[in-house]
Design an enzyme around this catalytic site. Sequence first.
Site: not given
Length: 263
Positions: A157, A144
């Site tokens: 995250y 990501s």
Amino acid sequence: MVNFSLEGKIALVTGASYGIGFAIATAFAEAGATIVFNDINRELVDKGLAAYKEKGIEAHGYVCDVTDEEGVNRFIAQVTGEIGVIDILVNNAGIIKRIPMHEMSAAEFRQVIDIDLNGPFIVSKAVIPHMIKKGHGKIINVCSMMSELGRETVSAYAAAKGGLKMLTKNICSEYGQYNIQCNGIGPGYIATPQTAPLRERGSDGSRHPFDSFIIAKTPAARWGTPEDLAGPAVFLASEASNFVNGHILYVDGGILAYIGKQP
């Protein structure tokens, strides 16, 4: 000639009933691979099987929780026995919890780490011995932009995806000698049904504030699409990338290269 074909390859894409995983698996199928995927429950697996069938793809779907090490080992053994040795693994399954860090419980933090970081470790560990024996393998971790950047409300995250970036580099370091390439793919902001409300125009044609923020931060001046990930994923899964290892390929329209417009 550069070989982007996946003919004869067996590809496992975790959590690929829909979204980014589904788009990557579809691209692999179009390049000739046999598709295997899993999801957390039967309902999602059946939903995925129907979606693949609609595209004319004969996928093989299994129920498996990527955080359950014994369950993953049984799953990989079953796939190996029924379909064959996995040539390509995409660690796609993941979750995000958008909670301010000071309001997030340790249990919520652990859940994100467990799925987004421990899961790829567990599944990779299960397939690597088979890849070593076969003499080749491709592992692609879905990282990501949060593997590089922080942002409000995504502490767990970002921690998981930062860890996944380093797990990618370490798998490369440890198993490159066995002709196993482990790379990451880092999507930018992708237009999916889940993000559709953020892209809806107001009655006066105005953009949602978050939509305006993403457009302003992206040199390409648009959201990505799941299809934008297809070519990079096929490249990392194919023989075209046989000397690419430990790399994170960001497919983000240039966000990470750009400081943003002056106010």
